[in-house]
Design a protein around this motif. Structure first.
Motif, PDB file in Angstrom:
ATOM      1  N   UNK A 154      -6.242  -2.469 -13.345  1.00  0.00           N
ATOM      2  CA  UNK A 154      -4.921  -1.998 -12.687  1.00  0.00           C
ATOM      3  C   UNK A 154      -3.910  -2.463 -13.508  1.00  0.00           C
ATOM      4  N   UNK A 155      -2.904  -1.521 -13.573  1.00  0.00           N
ATOM      5  CA  UNK A 155      -1.476  -2.225 -14.237  1.00  0.00           C
ATOM      6  C   UNK A 155      -0.523  -2.874 -12.922  1.00  0.00           C
ATOM      7  N   UNK A 156      -0.945  -2.237 -11.740  1.00  0.00           N
ATOM      8  CA  UNK A 156      -0.103  -2.586 -10.642  1.00  0.00           C
ATOM      9  C   UNK A 156      -1.141  -2.553  -9.329  1.00  0.00           C
ATOM     10  N   UNK A 157      -1.078  -3.532  -8.651  1.00  0.00           N
ATOM     11  CA  UNK A 157      -1.717  -3.632  -7.244  1.00  0.00           C
ATOM     12  C   UNK A 157      -0.639  -4.034  -6.189  1.00  0.00           C
ATOM     13  N   UNK A 158      -0.592  -3.164  -4.997  1.00  0.00           N
ATOM     14  CA  UNK A 158       0.559  -2.983  -4.043  1.00  0.00           C
ATOM     15  C   UNK A 158      -0.222  -3.377  -2.890  1.00  0.00           C
ATOM     16  N   UNK A 159       0.036  -4.068  -1.935  1.00  0.00           N
ATOM     17  CA  UNK A 159      -0.250  -4.165  -0.656  1.00  0.00           C
ATOM     18  C   UNK A 159       0.139  -3.244   0.060  1.00  0.00           C
ATOM     19  N   UNK A 160      -0.487  -2.526   1.144  1.00  0.00           N
ATOM     20  CA  UNK A 160      -0.063  -1.453   2.063  1.00  0.00           C
ATOM     21  C   UNK A 160      -0.236  -2.057   3.587  1.00  0.00           C
ATOM     22  N   UNK A 161       0.737  -2.792   3.873  1.00  0.00           N
ATOM     23  CA  UNK A 161       0.479  -3.672   5.183  1.00  0.00           C
ATOM     24  C   UNK A 161       0.793  -2.534   6.342  1.00  0.00           C
ATOM     25  N   UNK A 162       1.628  -1.363   6.175  1.00  0.00           N
ATOM     26  CA  UNK A 162       1.666  -0.440   7.371  1.00  0.00           C
ATOM     27  C   UNK A 162       1.315   0.904   7.109  1.00  0.00           C
ATOM     28  N   UNK A 163       0.793   1.698   7.998  1.00  0.00           N
ATOM     29  CA  UNK A 163       0.589   3.146   7.863  1.00  0.00           C
ATOM     30  C   UNK A 163       0.700   3.565   9.244  1.00  0.00           C
ATOM     31  N   UNK A 164       0.684   4.958   9.222  1.00  0.00           N
ATOM     32  CA  UNK A 164       0.690   5.833  10.426  1.00  0.00           C
ATOM     33  C   UNK A 164      -0.300   6.825  10.450  1.00  0.00           C
TER      34      UNK A 164
END
Length: 82
Positions: free
Chosen positions: A72-82
């Motif tokens: 992967x070129x970027x990895x982002x945490x996703x701490x919130x979702x609805x």
């Protein structure tokens, strides 16, 4: 476990079959790193691929992608979702 969205660039022209094969390669080894890949999306025109996963860390996500041949070129945490 945390959720992560990772991004791959430079995959212009990717087909549905190629996306399916790349995702399957990740699924074959994800358990070895404690990762669970949930979904993958691609934009063949821009060459961008997105993957959503649950994992113990972004490093674990990267290890799976690297081992399966598409780091992967970027990895982002996703701490919130609805």
């Amino acid at each position: 476990m945390a959720k992560f969205m990772d991004v791959h660039h430079g995959m212009s022209g990717i087909t549905a079959e190629q996306l399916k094969e790349a995702h399957a390669a990740d699924l074959r080894i994800e358990g070895e790193e404690g990762v669970s890949f949930e979904h993958a999306w691609a934009d063949p025109d821009s060459g961008t691929v997105y993957c959503l996963s649950e994992a113990p860390s972004k490093e674990a996500v990267q290890r799976v992608h690297t081992r399966s041949g598409h780091p992967a070129d970027e990895i982002h945490p996703v701490p919130l979702s609805v």
